[in-house]
Design a protein around this motif. Structure first.
Motif, short mmCIF file in Angstrom:
data_model
loop_
_atom_site.label_atom_id
_atom_site.label_comp_id
_atom_site.label_asym_id
_atom_site.label_seq_id
_atom_site.Cartn_x
_atom_site.Cartn_y
_atom_site.Cartn_z
N ILE A 42 9.26 -2.55 8.65
CA ILE A 42 8.82 -1.37 9.39
C ILE A 42 8.74 -0.17 8.44
O ILE A 42 9.35 -0.16 7.38
N ASN A 43 7.99 0.84 8.87
CA ASN A 43 7.96 2.11 8.16
C ASN A 43 9.27 2.82 8.48
O ASN A 43 9.60 3.02 9.65
N THR A 44 10.03 3.18 7.45
CA THR A 44 11.35 3.77 7.65
C THR A 44 11.28 5.05 8.46
O THR A 44 12.17 5.33 9.27
N ASP A 45 10.25 5.85 8.26
CA ASP A 45 10.16 7.15 8.94
C ASP A 45 9.60 7.05 10.36
O ASP A 45 10.16 7.61 11.28
N GLY A 47 8.81 4.08 12.13
CA GLY A 47 9.16 2.89 12.92
C GLY A 47 7.99 1.94 13.13
O GLY A 47 8.14 0.91 13.77
N LYS A 48 6.83 2.28 12.58
CA LYS A 48 5.65 1.41 12.71
C LYS A 48 5.97 0.04 12.12
O LYS A 48 6.50 -0.06 11.02
N LEU A 152 -0.10 -4.26 2.23
CA LEU A 152 0.36 -4.28 3.62
C LEU A 152 0.80 -2.90 4.10
O LEU A 152 0.44 -2.48 5.20
N CYS A 153 1.56 -2.18 3.27
CA CYS A 153 2.19 -0.94 3.71
C CYS A 153 1.63 0.32 3.07
O CYS A 153 1.78 1.42 3.61
N GLY A 154 1.02 0.17 1.89
CA GLY A 154 0.49 1.32 1.16
C GLY A 154 1.41 1.73 0.04
O GLY A 154 2.62 1.48 0.05
N LYS A 155 0.82 2.38 -0.98
CA LYS A 155 1.59 2.88 -2.12
C LYS A 155 2.61 3.91 -1.64
O LYS A 155 2.33 4.72 -0.76
N ASN A 156 3.79 3.85 -2.25
CA ASN A 156 4.85 4.82 -2.00
C ASN A 156 5.38 4.80 -0.56
O ASN A 156 6.05 5.73 -0.13
N ILE A 159 9.91 1.67 3.27
CA ILE A 159 9.96 0.56 4.23
C ILE A 159 11.39 0.06 4.42
O ILE A 159 12.25 0.25 3.56
N THR A 160 11.61 -0.53 5.56
CA THR A 160 12.87 -1.14 5.91
C THR A 160 12.62 -2.59 6.30
O THR A 160 11.73 -2.87 7.10
N LEU A 161 13.38 -3.49 5.70
CA LEU A 161 13.34 -4.90 6.09
C LEU A 161 14.58 -5.15 6.93
O LEU A 161 15.69 -4.74 6.56
N ARG A 162 14.41 -5.80 8.06
CA ARG A 162 15.53 -6.08 8.95
C ARG A 162 15.24 -7.33 9.76
O ARG A 162 14.12 -7.84 9.76
N THR A 163 16.26 -7.81 10.43
CA THR A 163 16.03 -8.93 11.35
C THR A 163 15.52 -8.32 12.64
O THR A 163 15.85 -7.18 12.97
N GLY A 164 14.72 -9.04 13.35
CA GLY A 164 14.15 -8.51 14.59
C GLY A 164 13.63 -9.61 15.48
O GLY A 164 13.97 -10.78 15.31
#
Length: 167
Positions: A42-45, A47-48, A152-156, A159-164
Motif C-alpha cells: 500500500i501507499n504509506t501516506d 493507504g492506496k 507498480l508504485c512510482g519513483k520515490n 510503500i508499506t508491505l503487510r499481511t492483508g
C-alpha cells in the motif's frame, strides 16, 4: 410391535456408531482454514492498495535493490507467519556504510559465490516500509515472479508491505 421398535433402535445405534468417525474427521477440518497468506503493498501516506499476492504458507518473498552507498545488490528475504513478517535472510555483495558488519547472537554469515548471506534472524514485523528508488529500482520477487516496484508504485513512492486480505 415391540420387536419392530427394537430393530429400529438397533439400526439407529449402528448409524450413530458409523457416523462417529465421520464427525470426528470433519470436526478436525476447519473449512475457513487457509494454506496461504496475503502480501499487500500500500501507499504509506494515502493507504492506496497497489497490489496483493497469495503466498503459500511455506513460500518466501524478497525485495531486491541496489544499495545507495556501496552500489551493489541487496536482497532481503521474508516469510509471512500469521500476521507477522519474519526476516529469513539478507544477501549482499560488499561491506560498507549501511551494511551489517557485526553479527548479533544467533545470526550466521555464509558465502554464496561472491555474495554474503546472513541468516538466523529472530524478528517479527507487522509491516515493512520502503521508499522506492528514483534511480535504481526495488524488485519484489514473489511466487516466481519479479515485479518492478518503480513501475507498480512510482519513483520515490513511500510503500508499506503487510499481511492483508484479498479484496
Amino acid at each position: 410391535m415391540p420387536r419392530q421398535k427394537a430393530v429400529w433402535f438397533i439400526a439407529a445405534i449402528f448409524v450413530l456408531i458409523a457416523a462417529i468417525p465421520v464427525i470426528v474427521f470433519l470436526k478436525g477440518k476447519n473449512p475457513k482454514a487457509v494454506d496461504y497468506s496475503i502480501l499487500e503493498i500500500i501507499n504509506t501516506d494515502s493507504g492506496k492498495i497497489y497490489g496483493n499476492w497469495r503466498i503459500d504458507k511455506e513460500n518466501e518473498f524478497s525485495i531486491e535493490f541496489i544499495h545507495s552507498v556501496n552500489q551493489s545488490p541487496v536482497r532481503e528475504t521474508f516469510r509471512i507467519d500469521g500476521s507477522k513478517i519474519k526476516t529469513v535472510a539478507v544477501r549482499f555483495h560488499s561491506f560498507g556504510a549501511g551494511m551489517q558488519t557485526e553479527l548479533e547472537e544467533g545470526l550466521t554469515m555464509d558465502r554464496d559465490g561472491d555474495a554474503f548471506v546472513i541468516t538466523g534472524f529472530n524478528n517479527n514485523f507487522t509491516e515493512l516500509n520502503y521508499i522506492v528508488g528514483t534511480i535504481s529500482d526495488h524488485l519484489l520477487q514473489v511466487n516466481g515472479e519479479t515485479i518492478s516496484l518503480k513501475n507498480l508504485c512510482g519513483k520515490n513512492a513511500h510503500i508499506t508491505l503487510r499481511t492483508g486480505e484479498i479484496k
